[in-house]
Design a protein around this motif. Structure first.
Motif, mmCIF file in Angstrom:
data_model
loop_
_atom_site.group_PDB
_atom_site.id
_atom_site.type_symbol
_atom_site.label_atom_id
_atom_site.label_comp_id
_atom_site.label_asym_id
_atom_site.label_seq_id
_atom_site.Cartn_x
_atom_site.Cartn_y
_atom_site.Cartn_z
ATOM 1 N N MET A 74 0.716 -1.010 -0.047
ATOM 2 C CA MET A 74 -0.030 0.101 0.013
ATOM 3 C C MET A 74 0.950 1.386 0.065
ATOM 4 S SD MET A 74 -3.580 -0.665 1.491
ATOM 5 C CE MET A 74 -3.727 -0.996 3.172
ATOM 6 N N GLN A 75 0.418 2.409 -0.845
ATOM 7 C CA GLN A 75 1.117 3.580 -0.885
ATOM 8 C C GLN A 75 0.171 4.529 -0.641
ATOM 9 O OE1 GLN A 75 3.096 2.496 -4.861
ATOM 10 N NE2 GLN A 75 4.729 3.526 -3.698
ATOM 11 N N LEU A 76 0.656 5.547 0.283
ATOM 12 C CA LEU A 76 0.023 6.805 0.469
ATOM 13 C C LEU A 76 0.142 7.622 -0.585
ATOM 14 C CD1 LEU A 76 -1.783 8.170 2.560
ATOM 15 C CD2 LEU A 76 0.446 9.330 3.390
ATOM 16 N N LEU A 77 -1.251 8.071 -1.126
ATOM 17 C CA LEU A 77 -1.284 9.032 -2.349
ATOM 18 C C LEU A 77 -1.135 10.618 -1.620
ATOM 19 C CD1 LEU A 77 -3.847 7.665 -4.673
ATOM 20 C CD2 LEU A 77 -1.228 7.748 -4.894
ATOM 21 N N CYS A 78 -2.000 10.853 -0.710
ATOM 22 C CA CYS A 78 -1.994 12.236 -0.131
ATOM 23 C C CYS A 78 -2.918 12.088 1.062
ATOM 24 C CB CYS A 78 -2.651 13.171 -1.069
ATOM 25 S SG CYS A 78 -4.149 13.054 -1.573
ATOM 26 N N ALA A 79 -3.000 13.284 1.991
ATOM 27 C CA ALA A 79 -3.935 13.396 3.024
ATOM 28 C C ALA A 79 -5.383 13.593 2.372
ATOM 29 C CB ALA A 79 -3.490 14.479 3.879
ATOM 30 N N SER A 80 -6.487 13.101 3.040
ATOM 31 C CA SER A 80 -7.773 13.227 2.473
ATOM 32 C C SER A 80 -8.269 14.940 2.111
ATOM 33 C CB SER A 80 -8.750 12.786 3.167
ATOM 34 O OG SER A 80 -8.507 11.421 3.573
ATOM 35 N N GLU A 81 -7.630 15.775 2.979
ATOM 36 C CA GLU A 81 -7.983 17.092 2.654
ATOM 37 C C GLU A 81 -7.301 17.932 1.418
ATOM 38 O OE1 GLU A 81 -4.838 17.141 5.907
ATOM 39 O OE2 GLU A 81 -6.996 16.059 5.647
ATOM 40 N N GLN A 82 -6.421 17.103 0.752
ATOM 41 C CA GLN A 82 -5.553 17.480 -0.228
ATOM 42 C C GLN A 82 -6.099 16.994 -1.421
ATOM 43 O OE1 GLN A 82 -1.714 15.550 0.722
ATOM 44 N NE2 GLN A 82 -0.751 17.796 1.024
ATOM 45 N N LEU A 83 -7.503 16.324 -1.673
ATOM 46 C CA LEU A 83 -8.345 16.169 -2.727
ATOM 47 C C LEU A 83 -9.743 16.557 -2.326
ATOM 48 C CD1 LEU A 83 -8.352 15.093 -5.553
ATOM 49 C CD2 LEU A 83 -8.965 12.894 -4.576
ATOM 50 N N ALA A 84 -9.957 17.748 -2.751
ATOM 51 C CA ALA A 84 -11.189 18.408 -2.468
ATOM 52 C C ALA A 84 -12.444 17.623 -3.311
ATOM 53 C CB ALA A 84 -11.461 19.929 -2.694
ATOM 54 N N GLU A 85 -13.568 17.676 -2.925
ATOM 55 C CA GLU A 85 -14.845 17.289 -3.960
ATOM 56 C C GLU A 85 -14.885 17.949 -4.856
ATOM 57 O OE1 GLU A 85 -18.050 15.306 -4.819
ATOM 58 O OE2 GLU A 85 -17.005 14.845 -2.834
ATOM 59 N N GLY A 86 -15.050 17.084 -6.002
ATOM 60 C CA GLY A 86 -15.212 17.859 -7.312
ATOM 61 C C GLY A 86 -13.849 18.225 -7.944
ATOM 62 N N HIS A 87 -13.007 17.715 -7.537
ATOM 63 C CA HIS A 87 -11.401 18.181 -7.695
ATOM 64 C C HIS A 87 -10.689 16.898 -8.139
ATOM 65 C CE1 HIS A 87 -12.447 22.053 -6.073
ATOM 66 N NE2 HIS A 87 -11.599 22.525 -7.197
ATOM 67 N N SER A 88 -9.429 16.957 -9.243
ATOM 68 C CA SER A 88 -8.546 15.904 -9.626
ATOM 69 C C SER A 88 -7.210 16.400 -9.047
ATOM 70 C CB SER A 88 -8.643 15.691 -11.053
ATOM 71 O OG SER A 88 -8.682 16.920 -11.539
ATOM 72 N N ARG B 92 -15.616 12.174 -6.039
ATOM 73 C CA ARG B 92 -16.689 12.702 -6.390
ATOM 74 C C ARG B 92 -17.457 12.096 -5.545
ATOM 75 N NH1 ARG B 92 -19.855 14.245 -11.233
ATOM 76 N NH2 ARG B 92 -21.826 13.117 -11.467
ATOM 77 N N HIS B 93 -18.714 12.775 -5.205
ATOM 78 C CA HIS B 93 -19.577 12.539 -3.938
ATOM 79 C C HIS B 93 -19.252 11.794 -2.832
ATOM 80 C CE1 HIS B 93 -22.691 13.810 -6.900
ATOM 81 N NE2 HIS B 93 -22.466 12.698 -7.778
ATOM 82 N N LEU C 281 -16.425 8.769 -18.043
ATOM 83 C CA LEU C 281 -17.323 8.677 -16.548
ATOM 84 C C LEU C 281 -16.505 8.564 -15.442
ATOM 85 C CD1 LEU C 281 -20.257 6.235 -17.495
ATOM 86 C CD2 LEU C 281 -20.467 8.478 -17.371
ATOM 87 N N ILE C 282 -16.537 9.747 -14.430
ATOM 88 C CA ILE C 282 -15.731 9.582 -13.204
ATOM 89 C C ILE C 282 -15.478 7.911 -12.556
ATOM 90 C CG2 ILE C 282 -15.184 10.432 -10.893
ATOM 91 C CD1 ILE C 282 -16.056 13.293 -12.100
#
Length: 105
Positions: A1-15, A30-31, A73-74
């Motif tokens: 397993m590899q950490l991509l980022c902290a959750s807050e670093q990927l906001a809703e509706g963003h990439s 998304r959602h 589609l996302i």
């Protein structure tokens, strides 16, 4: 397993783009759910984005290939418009916990 980022670093509706061990990836929220794909268009095998972290169309409801205009589609990575219609982006398993977003593979 590899950490991509902290959750807050990927906001809703963003990439967001990532590079793990030379592998180009991107994630979309998304959602409240996170989806991770290889950054490779099935049409020509080239990166989807034209600028850092820019993978979505203007409405933030579809993944957009900046090179040839394909739309995906996302939730599934299925191409619904453009030169690779019916093909799919390569999805990667991920999960999110209190520490952040993890690539499962």
């Amino acid at each position: 397993m590899q950490l991509l980022c902290a959750s807050e670093q990927l906001a809703e509706g963003h990439s967001r783009a990532f590079n793990l061990a030379g592998q180009a990836l991107f994630a979309v929220r998304r959602h409240g759910q996170v989806f991770v794909y290889r950054n490779r268009c099935p049409h020509k095998g080239i990166p989807l984005n034209w600028a850092d972290d820019t993978f979505l169309d203007a409405s933030a409801s579809l993944i957009h290939c900046a090179q040839h205009g394909a739309l995906f589609l996302i939730e599934s990575g299925e191409c619904v418009a453009g030169p690779c219609e019916g093909e799919q982006l390569q999805a990667l398993a991920c999960h999110e916990d209190s520490q952040g977003i993890w690539l499962s593979a």
